[in-house]
Design an enzyme around this catalytic site. Sequence first.
Site, PDB file in Angstrom:
ATOM      1  N   SER A 135       0.864  -1.119   0.017  1.00 45.78           N
ATOM      2  CA  SER A 135      -0.059   0.097   0.027  1.00 45.78           C
ATOM      3  C   SER A 135       0.951   1.044  -0.033  1.00 45.78           C
ATOM      4  O   SER A 135       1.925   1.499   0.763  1.00 45.78           O
ATOM      5  CB  SER A 135      -0.971  -0.020   1.304  1.00 45.78           C
ATOM      6  N   LYS A 161      -0.924  -0.966  -4.440  1.00 40.58           N
ATOM      7  CA  LYS A 161      -2.202  -0.189  -4.218  1.00 40.58           C
ATOM      8  C   LYS A 161      -1.989   1.019  -3.841  1.00 40.58           C
ATOM      9  O   LYS A 161      -1.031   1.416  -3.134  1.00 40.58           O
ATOM     10  CB  LYS A 161      -2.910  -0.968  -2.954  1.00 40.58           C
ATOM     11  N   LYS A 163      -3.120   4.934  -2.724  1.00 42.01           N
ATOM     12  CA  LYS A 163      -4.020   5.906  -1.906  1.00 42.01           C
ATOM     13  C   LYS A 163      -4.480   7.072  -2.451  1.00 42.01           C
ATOM     14  O   LYS A 163      -3.630   7.588  -3.226  1.00 42.01           O
ATOM     15  CB  LYS A 163      -3.283   6.296  -0.405  1.00 42.01           C
ATOM     16  N   ASP A 189      -7.207   3.012  -3.264  1.00 41.41           N
ATOM     17  CA  ASP A 189      -8.006   2.869  -2.088  1.00 41.41           C
ATOM     18  C   ASP A 189      -8.087   4.657  -1.541  1.00 41.41           C
ATOM     19  O   ASP A 189      -7.138   5.043  -1.442  1.00 41.41           O
ATOM     20  CB  ASP A 189      -6.988   2.316  -0.900  1.00 41.41           C
ATOM     21  N   GLU A 214     -11.102   0.754  -3.820  1.00 43.65           N
ATOM     22  CA  GLU A 214     -11.602   0.538  -2.177  1.00 43.65           C
ATOM     23  C   GLU A 214     -12.042   1.457  -1.816  1.00 43.65           C
ATOM     24  O   GLU A 214     -11.557   2.588  -1.753  1.00 43.65           O
ATOM     25  CB  GLU A 214     -10.344  -0.097  -1.669  1.00 43.65           C
ATOM     26  N   ASP A 239     -14.022  -1.792   2.287  1.00 41.88           N
ATOM     27  CA  ASP A 239     -13.222  -2.151   3.723  1.00 41.88           C
ATOM     28  C   ASP A 239     -14.035  -1.484   4.780  1.00 41.88           C
ATOM     29  O   ASP A 239     -14.657  -2.406   5.640  1.00 41.88           O
ATOM     30  CB  ASP A 239     -11.895  -1.248   3.261  1.00 41.88           C
ATOM     31  N   LYS A 263     -10.201  -7.630   7.190  1.00 42.29           N
ATOM     32  CA  LYS A 263      -9.383  -7.092   8.198  1.00 42.29           C
ATOM     33  C   LYS A 263      -9.999  -7.624   9.537  1.00 42.29           C
ATOM     34  O   LYS A 263     -11.042  -7.351  10.208  1.00 42.29           O
ATOM     35  CB  LYS A 263      -9.239  -5.465   8.317  1.00 42.29           C
ATOM     36  N   GLY A 291      -4.673  -4.832   5.496  1.00 42.31           N
ATOM     37  CA  GLY A 291      -3.405  -4.482   6.735  1.00 42.31           C
ATOM     38  C   GLY A 291      -3.715  -3.368   7.395  1.00 42.31           C
ATOM     39  O   GLY A 291      -4.363  -2.327   7.042  1.00 42.31           O
TER      40      GLY A 291
HETATM   41  C1  NPQ Z   1      -6.560   0.672   4.566  1.00 43.70           C
HETATM   42  N1  NPQ Z   1      -4.202   0.227   5.538  1.00 43.70           N
HETATM   43  O1  NPQ Z   1      -6.579  -0.232   3.666  1.00 43.70           O
HETATM   44  C2  NPQ Z   1      -5.252   0.902   5.735  1.00 43.70           C
HETATM   45  C3  NPQ Z   1      -5.520   1.964   6.301  1.00 43.70           C
HETATM   46  C4  NPQ Z   1      -4.474   2.606   7.241  1.00 43.70           C
HETATM   47  C5  NPQ Z   1      -2.465  -0.680   4.624  1.00 43.70           C
HETATM   48  O2  NPQ Z   1      -3.435   0.864   3.405  1.00 43.70           O
HETATM   49  C6  NPQ Z   1      -1.154   3.678  10.695  1.00 43.70           C
HETATM   50  C7  NPQ Z   1      -1.774   2.446  10.825  1.00 43.70           C
HETATM   51  C8  NPQ Z   1      -1.394   4.039   9.394  1.00 43.70           C
HETATM   52  C9  NPQ Z   1      -2.673   2.042  10.350  1.00 43.70           C
HETATM   53  C10 NPQ Z   1      -2.842   4.267   7.453  1.00 43.70           C
HETATM   54  C11 NPQ Z   1      -3.256   0.301   4.361  1.00 43.70           C
HETATM   55  C12 NPQ Z   1      -2.354   3.776   8.502  1.00 43.70           C
HETATM   56  C13 NPQ Z   1      -3.070   2.605   9.004  1.00 43.70           C
HETATM   57  C14 NPQ Z   1      -3.846   3.565   6.788  1.00 43.70           C
HETATM   58  C15 NPQ Z   1      -4.200   1.944   8.322  1.00 43.70           C
HETATM   59  O3  NPQ Z   1      -7.361   1.532   4.497  1.00 43.70           O
HETATM   60 MG    MG Z   2      -8.721   0.405   3.113  1.00 45.44          MG
END
Ligand code: NPQ
Ligand code: MG
Length: 369
Positions: A135, A161, A163, A189, A214, A239, A263, A291
């Site tokens: 990610s 992935k 953001k 995402d 996402e 999600d 998750k 994650g």
């Molecule tokens: C998601 N995770 O899928 C998240 C959200 C996310 C891996 O993209 C610190 C701790 C920063 C948890 C940033 C990924 C974070 C976090 C994003 C979780 O939406």
């Molecule tokens: Mg997400």
Amino acid sequence: MRLEQLELRRIALDLVTPFRTSFGTESRRDILLVHVITDVGDGWGECVAMAEPAYSAEFVDAAQLVLRAHFWPALCASGAVEPADVARVLERYSGHPMSKAAIEAAVLDARLRADDTNLHRFFGGERDRVPSGVSVGIFDTLDELLAQVQGYVDDGYARIKLKIEPGWDIEPVRLVRELIGPEMGLQVDANTAYGRSDADHLRRLDEFDLLLIEQPLPEEDILGHARLAAAIDTPICLDESIVSLQTAADAIELGAAEIINIKPGRVGGYLEARRIHDLCVDRGIPVWCGGMVETGIGRAANAALAALNGFTLPGDISAASRFYRRDIVQHPITVDDGHVRVPDDPGMGFVLDLDFLDEVTTSSATHPA
Ligand code: NPQ
Ligand code: MG
């Protein structure tokens, strides 16, 4: 087993690089670890709640309080507890899935260790390695983004992935697709950053052959996601909206979830996560393991979950080194040839590095049964 003591331990870990998403920027993780001592041995669980209630309503200080003041007394009062009892005893408490997941994981870890087995064997996943995705956050410049993505491609990740948020979507996706070529898996995402009126804009992503988009819309907006799914070609993956087996079943039925990100923290535990997996297999909905920037505790268990056959898309289970310079476990997850190995360590799949754990501990509070 009999619960004897709860330890709530907070640790602080710096991220190797700030992680920016549509809901904020994280540079350091303040993580709550749940340590249960029982008459058959002890177990650890990781709470994935963040410092601020931004990704979801939960946050780490609230998690610590609800565990100490509500969940732990209720579990102790219920008598002997097995992993499957935890969610049942805590069902009368609304919300707080990440806190529930963390204590269920600790109890499950203790049970699996006492039985000399681990989560991979308990779940019965057939694979011993799973494809690993990464990610990638939002950056100030496109050049920085492309340099990061190139680094992850060089590391061998199986998919990327990105953001996204309004103002950081079409151009970043176009350039990354050009950089990685047409074959590599690419998905985006939004972490709820768009609205129902953005359908025409989001349709512009269709030309980049994305695996999925996402959570474009707010957590509660199931109808909006169903309408968007009908309006664009890119598959809609949920999600934040999927908080339980029931919400998963409903979102699928309504056409709002063409793919689901599972998750364990978000849905109240690994046992509920497994039930959602089974439902999605039954409904023909592809799933992948999300994650939450976990330490080796959560990362190991996620890999065991992702070994189940319904996880047909690469997950966000990256190498520990994607986020942390040093992990709190003895055999951190690595990426080799685009895959992470499902750990064969005991319990939830990890052996703690107790010296380093003590080094990064910021507080520890113990509570008797
Ligand atoms: C998601 N995770 O899928 C998240 C959200 C996310 C891996 O993209 C610190 C701790 C920063 C948890 C940033 C990924 C974070 C976090 C994003 C979780 O939406
Ligand atoms: Mg997400």
